[in-house]
Design a protein around this motif. Structure first.
Motif, short mmCIF file in Angstrom:
data_model
loop_
_atom_site.label_atom_id
_atom_site.label_comp_id
_atom_site.label_asym_id
_atom_site.label_seq_id
_atom_site.Cartn_x
_atom_site.Cartn_y
_atom_site.Cartn_z
N TRP A 277 -8.10 35.47 -47.90
CA TRP A 277 -9.19 35.98 -48.85
C TRP A 277 -9.61 36.15 -49.79
CZ3 TRP A 277 -11.84 38.77 -44.09
CH2 TRP A 277 -12.14 37.61 -42.73
N SER A 278 -10.36 36.00 -50.03
CA SER A 278 -10.65 36.09 -52.14
C SER A 278 -11.05 37.63 -52.32
CB SER A 278 -11.24 35.35 -52.80
OG SER A 278 -12.80 35.24 -52.00
N HIS B 98 -0.81 29.48 -47.77
CA HIS B 98 0.80 29.71 -48.83
C HIS B 98 2.01 29.63 -47.76
CE1 HIS B 98 -2.37 31.95 -51.64
NE2 HIS B 98 -2.84 32.41 -50.18
N LEU B 99 2.74 29.49 -47.61
CA LEU B 99 4.21 29.54 -47.73
C LEU B 99 5.22 31.20 -48.71
CD1 LEU B 99 5.64 26.04 -46.56
CD2 LEU B 99 3.94 27.40 -45.70
N ALA C 219 -6.68 25.42 -50.78
CA ALA C 219 -7.57 25.69 -49.69
C ALA C 219 -7.80 25.12 -48.28
CB ALA C 219 -9.21 25.70 -50.20
N PRO C 220 -7.92 26.23 -47.40
CA PRO C 220 -8.18 25.43 -46.05
C PRO C 220 -9.17 24.69 -45.94
CG PRO C 220 -7.36 27.10 -45.75
CD PRO C 220 -7.49 27.23 -47.28
N ALA C 221 -9.79 24.93 -44.46
CA ALA C 221 -11.05 24.68 -43.79
C ALA C 221 -11.80 26.09 -43.94
CB ALA C 221 -10.98 23.97 -42.29
N LEU C 222 -12.93 26.17 -44.14
CA LEU C 222 -13.63 27.29 -44.18
C LEU C 222 -13.56 27.74 -42.53
CD1 LEU C 222 -16.85 26.79 -46.24
CD2 LEU C 222 -15.68 28.28 -46.01
#
Length: 617
Positions: free
Chosen positions: A200-201, A215-216, A229-232
């Motif tokens: 999260w930011s 991320h990987l 960016a994934p879905a919220l």
């Protein structure tokens, strides 16, 4: 038959997070009472044979909160988090499956939030803040659109980082570098060579600016690859395998709206794997053969489905009337916590398609329960709806009309499944034992009927959602089940909003209970944890405070003093607006959005039932 007591409700032990061993022979799970008796929660580990051949036994018993059990690759050890060394601060431990003294593996000053076992190396990835990290003082938030410098956005919580633990030496080193971002979740690919990491930011939800990142990470080097960016509301990172190799799935909100149903996404391209389905995914798990399993809420039922990658569809393996949760899988079997209309939560193990064996004996024997009925009806606009009706013990519809209490679930993205309705807040059986018929509706906006059903309340909470409740009540009155002159309503969180909203719209209800309810949507958007979502649900005209002058129904207002999701100021607004009109205002010290302390849960059960009994007699 014995009498149901409030103590039986809050002291019963509820199983959680069952985990099957890699060899498929064993299951470890947590048992914890509903209510917290002391300053800290208490819970214990239990292990049993997956086939039910031996009853579960307690593992590493202690006065502690033991949680998040996971198996070593050889099925010989159980890893878990526990605060047995320092109450309130969880450390990583492990214990042999056969028993013995547990071994403490960490002594992290701030405690461990989560962990991931790497199957090949035996190393453990820890999720925890830096040991010396402290909250910003003062907390500064700077907003300068278009500025070149990075924004300052301090939060009360400290961001979690990744750390790599060698259990043999206890050596810990930092893993990866995410800057100021907060690590929310991590999942190891089964070969142990790659970590999927969700960040999260910011480190806490308030005020709703937790922009996710996916991320990987290479556990050996810390090298990072961005997946975008994934879905919220992304969560439940789950690796699964098809003919091409390993893939990553997760749960998230169906775009583009903020108010929507959950979907399953493939992280490669953020592709929605459940697009167009009229049901709602609630959990993911990887089967022993690598395929992707999922639990789906489908009306009042729960189904287990498996993804067919070639067809791009989820095939139903089993349908269970009631609820399933905390799914895990290994070998050819699964473990899950299940509950039906007549059975409280219990661990069940067996093939995904059934049959499954319940581990241990059922609780709460010798009590006469109310009969629970499934309801199906149409809204004013023809939308198909469902719900439940709980009648007093030993009574039938022919004995009506009864005083009727309508309990509204929270969310709004939630549901009443056809499960055992016994808890401190989902207390249908508790009210039925006092002679009430209890209506548990699933209005639009909830879980179990697909994305469009869930998204339909965006900007319109209390609209058609409210008429859905009234339609169900009208049908029960017409059927002779409910007494029109003895109607009550109650709920918590969004259900508390609905109870407060109801008494601003009609004087049909003779009693209302508003628990942690939303009274002013714009104020909540500015002060609660989920600002942008609350702003998308309702505005001033959807707020009970805007119409509070119409309230003639006596209202019981209850709220946790430390609630950060729906702050106490919401309850104070309603209390102030009611003035000298009949109401009670109860504040529970030390409590957040949900009551945790045993004494407070007991008080709420007795107080709410007495409120309805006095006003609907």
């Amino acid at each position: 038959m014995g009498k149901l007591t409030a103590e039986a409700v809050v002291d019963r032990l509820v199983p959680q997070t069952p985990r099957m061993s890699p060899d498929g022979r064993w299951v470890v799970f947590v048992r914890a009472p509903v209510g917290r008796a002391g300053e800290y929660p208490d819970s214990g580990l239990w292990v049993g044979a997956a086939d039910g051949s031996a009853p579960p036994r307690e593992l590493a018993a202690a006065t502690a909160e033991d949680q998040e059990p996971r198996w070593s690759a050889d099925s010989g050890w159980v890893y878990f988090l526990s605060d047995r060394a320092d109450r309130g601060t969880a450390q990583l431990h492990r214990v042999r499956r056969d028993g013995g003294d547990p071994e403490q593996l960490t002594d992290w000053r701030s405690g461990i939030g989560d962990y991931v076992l790497l199957p090949d190396s035996g190393a453990v990835v820890l999720v925890a803040p830096e040991e010396k990290a402290a909250p910003a003082d003062p907390r500064v938030r700077v907003v300068r659109p278009g500025a070149a410098e990075a924004p300052t956005w301090d939060t009360a919580a400290r961001p979690d980082r990744l750390w790599l633990l060698d259990p043999s030496t206890r050596a810990v080193r930092a893993l990866g570098d995410f800057g100021s971002r907060h690590v929310a979740e991590a999942a190891a690919r089964p070969d142990g060579h790659t970590l999927a990491v969700l960040t999260w930011s910011v480190a806490d939800r308030e005020p709703g600016l937790y922009e996710p990142g996916l991320h990987l990470v290479d556990p050996a080097t810390g090298a990072r690859q961005e997946l975008g960016a994934p879905a919220l509301e992304a969560e439940s990172l789950t690796w699964w395998r098809d003919e091409a190799g390993w893939r990553l799935a997760y749960l998230g909100l169906t775009p583009p709206g903020l108010i929507s149903g959950r979907a399953i996404f493939d992280a490669d391209g953020q592709r929605n794997l459940t697009a167009g389905m009229s049901v709602c995914p609630i959990e993911l798990a990887r089967a022993g053969d690598g395929r992707l399993l999922a639990l789906f809420a489908e009306g009042l039922d729960t189904t287990i489905r498996r993804l067919d990658p070639a067809a791009g569809t989820f095939t139903e393996l089993d349908r269970v009337p009631g609820s399933l949760q905390d799914l895990s899988a290994s070998g050819g079997g699964i473990a899950v916590v299940g509950s039906s209309a007549t059975e409280p939560d219990a661990v069940h193990c067996g093939p995904p398609g059934g049959p499954r064996t319940r581990l241990g004996e059922p609780q709460l024997r010798g009590i006469r329960w109310g009969t629970q009925e499934r309801l199906s009806y149409r809204a004013e606009d023809g939308l198909e709806l469902d719900g439940l009706l709980v009648l007093p013990p030993g009574r039938t519809r022919a004995d009506g009309p009864f005083p009727l209490v309508t309990l509204v679930h929270g969310g709004p993205y939630d549901r009443f499944a056809d499960r055992f309705q016994l808890g401190w807040f989902r207390h249908g059986q508790w009210l039925a034992a006092a002679g009430f018929a209890v209506f548990l509706p699933n209005p639009r906006g909830g879980l179990g009927h697909g994305h469009a059903f869930a998204a339909s309340v965006a900007g319109d909470v209390g609209g058609a959602e409210f008429t859905d409740l009234l339609t169900g009540i009208d049908l029960l009155v017409e059927a002779g089940v409910a007494d029109e002159d003895r109607l009550g309503i109650g709920g918590g969180s969004h259900g508390g909003f609905m109870a407060a909203w109801a008494v601003t719209q009609t004087d049909r209800f003779k009693a209302a209970v508003v628990n942690a309810g939303v009274i002013d949507w714009p104020l909540l958007a500015a002060t609660g944890e989920c600002g942008r979502y609350d702003r998308a649900l309702g505005g001033r005209e959807n707020s009970p405070i805007a119409h509070a002058g119409r309230i003639a129904t006596p209202v019981l207002i209850v709220h946790g003093e430390d609630d950060t999701n729906v702050p106490l100021s919401q309850a104070e607004l309603l209390h102030d607006a009611l003035g000298d009109r009949p109401h009670e205002f109860v504040v529970y010290p030390r409590e957040g959005h949900s009551l945790r302390e045993r004494g407070h849960q007991l008080d709420y059960l007795h107080r709410a039932r007495a409120w309805f009994s006095d006003l609907l007699a």
